[in-house]
Scaffold this motif. Structure first.
Motif, PDB file in Angstrom:
ATOM      1  N   THR A  95      11.446  -2.304  -9.687  1.00  0.00           N
ATOM      2  CA  THR A  95      12.015  -0.960  -9.771  1.00  0.00           C
ATOM      3  C   THR A  95      10.936   0.091  -9.540  1.00  0.00           C
ATOM      4  OG1 THR A  95      13.761  -1.687 -11.274  1.00  0.00           O
ATOM      5  CG2 THR A  95      13.253   0.666 -11.263  1.00  0.00           C
ATOM      6  N   ALA A  96       9.778  -0.108 -10.168  1.00  0.00           N
ATOM      7  CA  ALA A  96       8.679   0.851 -10.004  1.00  0.00           C
ATOM      8  C   ALA A  96       8.199   0.891  -8.557  1.00  0.00           C
ATOM      9  CB  ALA A  96       7.522   0.489 -10.934  1.00  0.00           C
ATOM     10  N   ILE A  97       8.152  -0.239  -7.920  1.00  0.00           N
ATOM     11  CA  ILE A  97       7.740  -0.266  -6.511  1.00  0.00           C
ATOM     12  C   ILE A  97       8.776   0.448  -5.659  1.00  0.00           C
ATOM     13  CG2 ILE A  97       7.348  -1.771  -4.527  1.00  0.00           C
ATOM     14  CD1 ILE A  97       6.220  -3.853  -6.587  1.00  0.00           C
ATOM     15  N   ASP A  98      10.049   0.167  -5.902  1.00  0.00           N
ATOM     16  CA  ASP A  98      11.119   0.702  -5.065  1.00  0.00           C
ATOM     17  C   ASP A  98      11.350   2.203  -5.198  1.00  0.00           C
ATOM     18  OD1 ASP A  98      11.518  -1.815  -4.066  1.00  0.00           O
ATOM     19  OD2 ASP A  98      13.350  -2.212  -5.204  1.00  0.00           O
ATOM     20  N   TRP A  99      10.955   2.801  -6.299  1.00  0.00           N
ATOM     21  CA  TRP A  99      11.106   4.250  -6.449  1.00  0.00           C
ATOM     22  C   TRP A  99      10.220   5.015  -5.459  1.00  0.00           C
ATOM     23  CZ3 TRP A  99      14.422   7.570  -8.167  1.00  0.00           C
ATOM     24  CH2 TRP A  99      15.273   7.265  -9.225  1.00  0.00           C
ATOM     25  N   PHE A 100       9.187   4.363  -4.930  1.00  0.00           N
ATOM     26  CA  PHE A 100       8.194   5.053  -4.115  1.00  0.00           C
ATOM     27  C   PHE A 100       8.077   4.413  -2.743  1.00  0.00           C
ATOM     28  CE2 PHE A 100       7.234   5.250  -8.596  1.00  0.00           C
ATOM     29  CZ  PHE A 100       7.298   6.619  -8.804  1.00  0.00           C
ATOM     30  N   PHE A 101       7.519   5.167  -1.803  1.00  0.00           N
ATOM     31  CA  PHE A 101       7.386   4.663  -0.443  1.00  0.00           C
ATOM     32  C   PHE A 101       6.040   5.065   0.137  1.00  0.00           C
ATOM     33  CE2 PHE A 101       8.551   4.603   4.135  1.00  0.00           C
ATOM     34  CZ  PHE A 101       8.899   3.273   4.212  1.00  0.00           C
ATOM     35  N   ASP A 102       5.873   6.344   0.419  1.00  0.00           N
ATOM     36  CA  ASP A 102       4.628   6.833   1.020  1.00  0.00           C
ATOM     37  C   ASP A 102       3.413   6.614   0.125  1.00  0.00           C
ATOM     38  OD1 ASP A 102       5.913   7.706   3.335  1.00  0.00           O
ATOM     39  OD2 ASP A 102       6.348   9.674   2.467  1.00  0.00           O
ATOM     40  N   GLU A 103       3.629   6.601  -1.174  1.00  0.00           N
ATOM     41  CA  GLU A 103       2.519   6.453  -2.113  1.00  0.00           C
ATOM     42  C   GLU A 103       1.772   5.131  -1.943  1.00  0.00           C
ATOM     43  OE1 GLU A 103       5.409   9.385  -3.752  1.00  0.00           O
ATOM     44  OE2 GLU A 103       5.574   7.415  -2.814  1.00  0.00           O
ATOM     45  N   TRP A 104       2.439   4.095  -1.434  1.00  0.00           N
ATOM     46  CA  TRP A 104       1.820   2.777  -1.266  1.00  0.00           C
ATOM     47  C   TRP A 104       1.157   2.598   0.103  1.00  0.00           C
ATOM     48  CZ3 TRP A 104       1.980   1.046  -5.949  1.00  0.00           C
ATOM     49  CH2 TRP A 104       3.123   1.143  -6.745  1.00  0.00           C
ATOM     50  N   ALA A 105       1.591   3.351   1.090  1.00  0.00           N
ATOM     51  CA  ALA A 105       1.220   3.092   2.488  1.00  0.00           C
ATOM     52  C   ALA A 105      -0.284   3.211   2.741  1.00  0.00           C
ATOM     53  CB  ALA A 105       1.971   4.045   3.412  1.00  0.00           C
ATOM     54  N   ALA A 106      -0.791   2.259   3.507  1.00  0.00           N
ATOM     55  CA  ALA A 106      -2.181   2.236   3.967  1.00  0.00           C
ATOM     56  C   ALA A 106      -3.183   2.259   2.811  1.00  0.00           C
ATOM     57  CB  ALA A 106      -2.446   3.390   4.929  1.00  0.00           C
ATOM     58  N   LYS A 107      -2.819   1.583   1.730  1.00  0.00           N
ATOM     59  CA  LYS A 107      -3.706   1.446   0.574  1.00  0.00           C
ATOM     60  C   LYS A 107      -3.760  -0.028   0.186  1.00  0.00           C
ATOM     61  CE  LYS A 107      -2.657   6.031  -1.270  1.00  0.00           C
ATOM     62  NZ  LYS A 107      -2.107   6.768  -2.428  1.00  0.00           N
ATOM     63  N   PRO A 108      -4.901  -0.476  -0.341  1.00  0.00           N
ATOM     64  CA  PRO A 108      -5.013  -1.877  -0.738  1.00  0.00           C
ATOM     65  C   PRO A 108      -4.411  -2.146  -2.119  1.00  0.00           C
ATOM     66  CG  PRO A 108      -7.089  -0.779  -1.091  1.00  0.00           C
ATOM     67  CD  PRO A 108      -6.169   0.236  -0.469  1.00  0.00           C
ATOM     68  N   VAL A 109      -3.905  -3.359  -2.265  1.00  0.00           N
ATOM     69  CA  VAL A 109      -3.321  -3.805  -3.527  1.00  0.00           C
ATOM     70  C   VAL A 109      -3.936  -5.154  -3.887  1.00  0.00           C
ATOM     71  CG1 VAL A 109      -1.192  -4.398  -4.754  1.00  0.00           C
ATOM     72  CG2 VAL A 109      -1.131  -2.680  -2.922  1.00  0.00           C
ATOM     73  N   LEU A 127       5.188 -10.723  -4.411  1.00  0.00           N
ATOM     74  CA  LEU A 127       4.763  -9.318  -4.308  1.00  0.00           C
ATOM     75  C   LEU A 127       4.087  -9.012  -2.976  1.00  0.00           C
ATOM     76  CD1 LEU A 127       3.474  -8.708  -7.922  1.00  0.00           C
ATOM     77  CD2 LEU A 127       5.224  -7.332  -6.749  1.00  0.00           C
ATOM     78  N   ARG A 128       3.388  -9.969  -2.419  1.00  0.00           N
ATOM     79  CA  ARG A 128       2.736  -9.735  -1.124  1.00  0.00           C
ATOM     80  C   ARG A 128       3.768  -9.351  -0.060  1.00  0.00           C
ATOM     81  NH1 ARG A 128      -2.527 -11.121  -1.249  1.00  0.00           N
ATOM     82  NH2 ARG A 128      -3.202 -12.775  -2.661  1.00  0.00           N
ATOM     83  N   LEU A 129       4.922 -10.011  -0.065  1.00  0.00           N
ATOM     84  CA  LEU A 129       5.980  -9.693   0.904  1.00  0.00           C
ATOM     85  C   LEU A 129       6.525  -8.287   0.693  1.00  0.00           C
ATOM     86  CD1 LEU A 129       7.911 -13.083   0.794  1.00  0.00           C
ATOM     87  CD2 LEU A 129       6.351 -12.284   2.585  1.00  0.00           C
ATOM     88  N   VAL A 130       6.701  -7.903  -0.550  1.00  0.00           N
ATOM     89  CA  VAL A 130       7.226  -6.571  -0.868  1.00  0.00           C
ATOM     90  C   VAL A 130       6.239  -5.498  -0.419  1.00  0.00           C
ATOM     91  CG1 VAL A 130       7.913  -5.030  -2.744  1.00  0.00           C
ATOM     92  CG2 VAL A 130       8.621  -7.430  -2.789  1.00  0.00           C
ATOM     93  N   PHE A 131       4.972  -5.671  -0.756  1.00  0.00           N
ATOM     94  CA  PHE A 131       3.977  -4.659  -0.386  1.00  0.00           C
ATOM     95  C   PHE A 131       3.740  -4.599   1.125  1.00  0.00           C
ATOM     96  CE2 PHE A 131       2.817  -4.584  -4.933  1.00  0.00           C
ATOM     97  CZ  PHE A 131       2.859  -3.211  -5.124  1.00  0.00           C
ATOM     98  N   ALA A 132       3.889  -5.721   1.818  1.00  0.00           N
ATOM     99  CA  ALA A 132       3.765  -5.692   3.279  1.00  0.00           C
ATOM    100  C   ALA A 132       4.842  -4.795   3.884  1.00  0.00           C
ATOM    101  CB  ALA A 132       3.871  -7.100   3.853  1.00  0.00           C
ATOM    102  N   GLU A 133       6.037  -4.849   3.346  1.00  0.00           N
ATOM    103  CA  GLU A 133       7.129  -3.998   3.835  1.00  0.00           C
ATOM    104  C   GLU A 133       6.823  -2.517   3.633  1.00  0.00           C
ATOM    105  OE1 GLU A 133      10.688  -2.856   5.556  1.00  0.00           O
ATOM    106  OE2 GLU A 133       9.612  -4.760   5.644  1.00  0.00           O
ATOM    107  N   LEU A 134       6.038  -2.209   2.616  1.00  0.00           N
ATOM    108  CA  LEU A 134       5.679  -0.816   2.313  1.00  0.00           C
ATOM    109  C   LEU A 134       4.399  -0.377   3.010  1.00  0.00           C
ATOM    110  CD1 LEU A 134       6.580  -0.987  -1.440  1.00  0.00           C
ATOM    111  CD2 LEU A 134       7.818   0.255   0.334  1.00  0.00           C
ATOM    112  N   HIS A 135       3.878  -1.224   3.898  1.00  0.00           N
ATOM    113  CA  HIS A 135       2.672  -0.935   4.674  1.00  0.00           C
ATOM    114  C   HIS A 135       1.427  -0.843   3.812  1.00  0.00           C
ATOM    115  CE1 HIS A 135       4.663   0.026   8.611  1.00  0.00           C
ATOM    116  NE2 HIS A 135       5.691  -0.045   7.793  1.00  0.00           N
TER     117      HIS A 135
END
Length: 192
Positions: A95-109, A127-135
């Motif tokens: 849920t916390a990941i899905d509330w946001f979009f641009d905040e994750w992009a082009a940043k390392p996790v 989680l790797r698959l989810v974060f890949a979708e968010l760039h």
């Protein structure tokens, strides 16, 4: 050469009553704070209290979402502390990941996981698959704790764990600096 500290958001991914996540996150954050090159922001999802139901495109942004958006946008990198629930990660984290979009992009996790005989590694792979979708760019190394490592009120049982966390922090720092430098020069585009 690094011009200002890397802003690392340590995300406590469990909200379950009686959770072990704060113990792990406190150890991770304490270890990371020893590095002058890092500025740590611990984001405890249990305290943030995001709404469970995502809003529509034209709905007003709830206050907890707006406040967390500011913190995530300010971060240069993320370190997610997650348990493994039923071969995956907690619903509150999704849920916390899905509330946001641009905040994750082009940043390392990066990830620190725990749970079961697999040490939470199935949660990390999901989680790797989810974060890949968010760039977002996930780093390779993971620090994981298995049942045999519990409990550790101050330090983990395995003395190599601190060295593993150092390696993970090194990777996050390298990627955070590289991506921040490039984002500052060229805005990230998902269509590229």
């Amino acid at each position: 050469m690094q011009q200002h500290p890397i802003r690392l958001a340590v995300i406590v991914g469990s909200t379950r009553h009686g959770r072990f996540a704060p113990t792990v996150a406190d150890w991770v954050a304490g270890h990371a704070r020893r590095r002058a090159a890092l500025e740590i922001d611990v984001v405890d999802l249990a305290r943030v209290a995001l709404p469970e139901v995502l809003g529509g495109e034209h709905d007003p942004v709830p206050d907890p979402v707006a406040k967390l958006a500011t913190r995530l946008a300010a971060a240069d990198a993320f370190l997610v502390v997650t348990p493994e629930y039923n071969h995956s990660f907690p619903a509150a984290l999704k849920t916390a990941i899905d509330w946001f979009f641009d905040e994750w992009a082009a940043k390392p996790v990066g990830f620190v996981s725990y749970g079961g005989m697999g040490g939470g590694l199935r949660a990390v792979e999901a989680l790797r698959l989810v974060f890949a979708e968010l760039h977002a760019a996930t780093v390779r190394d993971v620090v994981s704790f298995h049942f045999r490592d519990w409990p550790f009120p101050f330090e983990p049982v395995d003395p190599g764990t601190a060295a593993a966390l150092d390696g993970l922090l090194d990777q996050l720092g390298w990627w955070a600096e590289a991506l921040r430098t490039h984002r500052d020069r060229v805005p990230y585009s998902r269509s590229a």
